[in-house]
Design a protein around this motif. Structure first.
Motif, short mmCIF file in Angstrom:
data_model
loop_
_atom_site.label_atom_id
_atom_site.label_comp_id
_atom_site.label_asym_id
_atom_site.label_seq_id
_atom_site.Cartn_x
_atom_site.Cartn_y
_atom_site.Cartn_z
N PRO A 1 -8.29 0.57 9.55
CA PRO A 1 -6.93 0.98 10.00
C PRO A 1 -6.10 1.77 8.92
O PRO A 1 -5.64 2.95 9.19
N GLN B 1 -7.03 5.77 8.78
CA GLN B 1 -6.62 6.34 10.04
C GLN B 1 -5.37 7.44 9.55
O GLN B 1 -5.14 8.31 10.09
N GLN C 1 -3.42 -4.87 7.49
CA GLN C 1 -4.18 -5.92 7.78
C GLN C 1 -4.57 -6.98 6.56
O GLN C 1 -4.65 -8.13 6.69
#
Lengths: 302, 263, 322
Positions: A258, A261, C184
């Motif tokens: 992620p 990106q 995350q």
């Protein structure tokens, strides 16, 4: 048998003919100009005497192994490194280790008359110890495309295959010139990604960077002089590469992470993977590598 | 009765001789017991056994009616205040902070301290006469002041009994007397106390009962007058002594020099 | 209270500085615009990259600081620091194994480092159980050094036998860095570290007692065996999680508690939260330096903390001994 020959005269004739015969014979073998006992200068500044054309070469640099086979001196290679994977015939040569910390015992056990070492600080000691053992060791730079011509000719001189070496060098120069483009103003910006955790790139002046530039791209970090450096995703994102280039065993997982990106090229999946050792080192295959890169860069940047 | 040992035998590891052998003693309210004896005779081990720190090979130690091993440490600290010989000062605190540590016995690790705790700390500081330098760092205190602060910390636990291991070691006369007077006052107010000391004469004047130790056993137990006799002491300490009487009737021990004899 | 508010102010300043500094320098105004609206030009950089990075650095710094303070009390040694327990050797070995075997998956290396760290810690714990008794601090220190060296020896052998690229990558990862931080990884670290952090702070008073020595602590009512086990496990988990998040970053756990003790009471109830805030600020600042000093390249954060930490420690030492 000796009755009707005037022994003294004939003996003298034979003795005077011998050197002529020998030099003619030497000149006939491989069309060489190499005389017994030549002096070669290597890239570390040493000059070495080699007694005869080298016939047992321990080539501890993948680039020189390729070149030796290319100039027809393959049969003279008695030792190679684990990384010498081209041409395929090289695999039948004895493997002497990884070449980074040379195994002197293995090298000497193959009884070479010439050893080729990469010109690094580590190999300086190995070279002097080989010389002390009576084996000439040449330290060579094989990092840039500009080295190919020079090293090919040097190897030609050492093996007595100067004609073959000259033609290989000439063919290389021509092919290189025709394959190379120059990065124009619209050249796609290419990120050379070596590792992802932390993100590592290759700077200006390194071999892959040179290939990319000749293939019409521009190294995203060509202002960095180091051959490898740690950067951040932020640095990459702010420079916005058009595509990302990784090698066969390089990072792959970053494409789906992620945090990556943020980089447009990752989102748009503009990632090129190049396999093959022709992208790791300069050699006769470099012009082909450049051609392949040119085509893939053009395609990925569309 | 606060804590009692019955026929306790304690052995350290795989030592050949036990550190305590069949030792019994009682620590009761209103009584000051002194434990005396040569070095290494088991006095410190007794305190550790009484506080449930050591496994017993034989015998029992009961505190507040229960086997001491069954007591959770926090609850036991509300019953017994113990002053070991040594402790480290790693990061020096202030006097009042040090004494507040004694409230752990009531607060535990988590509960915030309140009025009750502050009052207990204040009372302990006053009792030990260290309230005057409550804000000073403990590494700026003299030996006597530091001992009084440690005692205040033990009193902040609001225990019913005190076990003190050589509390006046290396203190001068004044501080030593001040401390023993304090012990006596506390005991007279209802606390129980066991004091390990090398000072036979102070033990004689302040203690109600004396335990004389040798090689892990209690050789004699009784009133100072009964325990501190020339023969007994010479036998235990392996040094000739003379015993005289002080005005208050307590025996006073005078070790003899080479060549001297008792009058 | 005054100290706390000053420290909170420092935290805010460090966080703003962390968001402003980087390859592309941003003014606090641009940072604010980037945070507020998704359309601002700086938004992606600030929201996706810098914000999680700065917050993760803060959390890791705070966690390492608290671990250091807790261990210094538990082992009764002012030189104790989280990596004394042999953790760095174990984490290094795990990471190197993952890199050398080219283990797949983005979480392979952090997970392997985490597991390696815990394995080392378990081994140290086992070695330190003297005659079946609980942890003996002197043996703990020694075991930590020995086990750490053992794992580092294995790790070095693997690195020597691997190819140079793998070795270099392993080395770089170990030296520490926040270059690939994400929301995350921040979420995972926060989820992981919350419980151990809370437990450590709850045991603050017990730590005060432990500093006096095991025997005095027990007499004052502390369950020393249980407390030491709890502190040991919590610091192990926190440090292992930190290594997994960003490699090995030393000196934070050593220097920050001492620095805070020079301006605050050593009572752990107030010390631990202050150490958390100060440790967070310290690591955020070091991360800023690592990002800025050789722009666009980055230096490993572990290098910066050592370069800053050592002189800082020397100054603190002189102050305390004076």
């Amino acid at each position: 048998m000796g009755a009707f020959i005037p022994t003294n005269a004939i003996r003298r004739a034979w003795i005077s003919l011998l050197p002529v015969l020998l030099s003619v014979g030497a000149a006939c073998s491989g069309g060489s100009r190499a005389a017994a006992g030549m002096r070669l200068a290597d890239d570390a500044g040493d000059t070495m005497a080699i007694r005869a054309p080298a016939r047992r070469i321990a080539s501890l640099i993948p680039a020189t192994t390729e070149l030796l086979f290319a100039i027809g001196a393959g049969p003279f290679v008695v030792g190679r490194t684990t990384w010498c994977d081209y041409p395929p015939a090289a695999s039948s040569v004895a493997n002497l280790g990884d070449g980074i910390s040379p195994n002197l015992e293995a090298i000497l056990a193959s009884h070479p008359d010439l050893v080729l070492l990469y010109n690094s600080a580590r190999n300086a000691e190995a070279a002097s110890r080989l010389k002390a053992a009576g084996v000439p060791a040449l330290r060579l730079n094989t990092d840039a495309l500009a080295d190919v011509d020079r090293v090919a000719r040097l190897l030609g001189a050492a093996t007595g295959r100067t004609e073959a070496a000259d033609s290989v060098a000439a063919a290389f120069d021509t092919a290189l010139a025709s394959a190379s483009g120059k990065p124009g103003p619209g050249a796609p910006k290419v990120l050379l990604l070596v590792w992802e955790q932390p993100p590592m790139t290759i700077g200006h002046g390194s071999f892959l960077s040179e290939l990319v530039e000749r293939a019409g791209g521009r190294n995203l970090f060509d202002d960095v002089a180091a051959s490898a450096g740690t950067v951040s995703i932020e640095a990459v994102a702010s420079r916005d590469p058009d595509l990302i280039l990784t090698s066969g065993d390089g990072p792959a997982a970053f494409v789906s992470r992620p945090e990556w990106q943020v980089v447009r090229a990752v989102r748009e999946r503009r990632v090129i993977r190049v396999n093959g050792s022709e992208f790791n080192r300069p050699g006769p295959r470099s012009p082909l590598a450049i051609k392949e890169l040119t085509a893939r860069i053009r395609e990925a940047a569309r | 009765m606060i804590v009692e040992a019955r026929d306790v035998t304690v052995r350290y590891g795989r030592a050949r001789a036990p550190a305590l052998r069949n030792v019994s003693c009682r620590v009761e309210e209103g009584r000051l017991v002194a434990a005396v004896g040569p070095n290494g005779s088991g006095k410190t081990t007794l305190i550790r056994a009484l506080s449930g720190l050591l496994p017993l090979e034989k015998g029992t130690v009961r505190a507040g009616g229960r086997n001491v091993a069954e007591w959770p440490r926090k609850e036991l600290a509300q019953l017994l205040g113990v002053l070991p010989q040594r402790e480290e000062i790693l990061f020096p605190l202030r006097v009042e902070e040090t004494v507040m540590l004694g409230r752990y016995a009531h607060l535990g690790p988590v509960a915030p301290s309140g009025e009750v705790d502050r009052d207990a700390v204040h009372a302990a500081l006053e009792r030990c006469d260290v309230a005057g330098f409550a804000g000073r760092s403990v590494d700026s205190l003299s030996g006597g002041e530091w001992q009084r602060v440690r005692l205040a910390r033990a009193l902040a636990q609001e225990p019913r009994g005190l076990l003190l291991d050589e509390p006046t070691a290396s203190l001068d006369v004044r501080h030593e007397m001040e401390l023993f007077e304090l012990f006596r006052r506390l005991v007279d107010e209802g606390l129980a106390a066991l004091v390990i000391t090398h000072h036979l004469n102070l033990a004689a004047r302040f203690a109600d009962r004396i335990l004389l130790f040798k090689d892990g056993e209690v050789v004699v137990e009784g009133t100072p007058g009964g325990v501190l006799t020339e023969e007994t002491l010479a036998g235990v300490f392996e040094w000739p002594v003379a015993v005289t009487r002080w005005a208050d009737g307590s025996p006073q021990v005078v070790p003899l020099r080479e060549g001297e004899s008792a009058p | 209270m005054k100290r706390l508010s000053l420290l909170l102010l420092a935290v805010v300043i460090c966080l703003i500085a962390g968001l402003s500094a980087g390859t592309v320098p941003l003014s606090p105004g641009e940072v604010w615009a980037g945070l507020r609206s998704a359309d601002a030009p700086a938004s992606i950089i600030v929201r996706q990259l810098r914000a999680p990075r700065v917050l993760l650095a803060f959390m890791v710094g705070g966690s390492l600081g608290i671990c250091g303070a807790a261990l210094q009390a538990m082992i009764r040694n002012p030189l104790a620091e989280p990596y004394l327990l042999g953790l760095s050797g174990g984490a290094g070995l795990g990471a190197v194994l993952a890199i050398a075997t080219r283990a797949a998956g983005a979480w392979a290396v952090p997970l392997a480092a985490f597991v390696g760290a815990l394995a080392a810690v378990a081994l140290v714990y086992r070695l330190s159980l003297v005659a079946g008794r609980r942890l003996d601090p002197r043996v703990l220190l020694l075991s930590g050094v020995v086990v750490g060296s053992f794992f580092i020896a294995i790790m070095s052998s693997i690195m020597v036998l691997s190819d140079s690229a793998a070795t270099r990558n392993a080395f770089l990862w170990l030296l520490g860095g926040f270059g690939s931080s994400s929301w995350q990884s921040l979420a995972v670290f926060t989820a992981y570290s919350s419980i151990p952090l809370v437990v450590l702070v709850l045991n603050a008073r017990a730590l005060d007692l432990l500093s006096l020595g095991e025997e005095p602590a027990q007499y004052l009512g502390a369950d020393v065996g249980r407390t030491m086990r709890v502190v040991y496990i919590c610091t192990a988990l926190l440090t292992a999680a930190s290594v997994a998040a960003c490699g090995i970053i030393g000196f934070v756990g050593l220097v920050v508690p001492h620095a805070v003790r020079t301006v605050s009471r050593p009572i752990h109830r107030s010390l631990l939260p202050l150490v958390f805030l100060a440790g967070g600020c310290f690591l955020v600042l070091c991360d800023i330096v690592s990002r800025v000093v050789v722009r666009p390249l980055e230096l490993p954060v572990g290098v910066i903390t050592a370069l800053v930490g050592v002189p800082l420690f020397a100054v603190l030492l002189r102050r305390t001994l004076a």
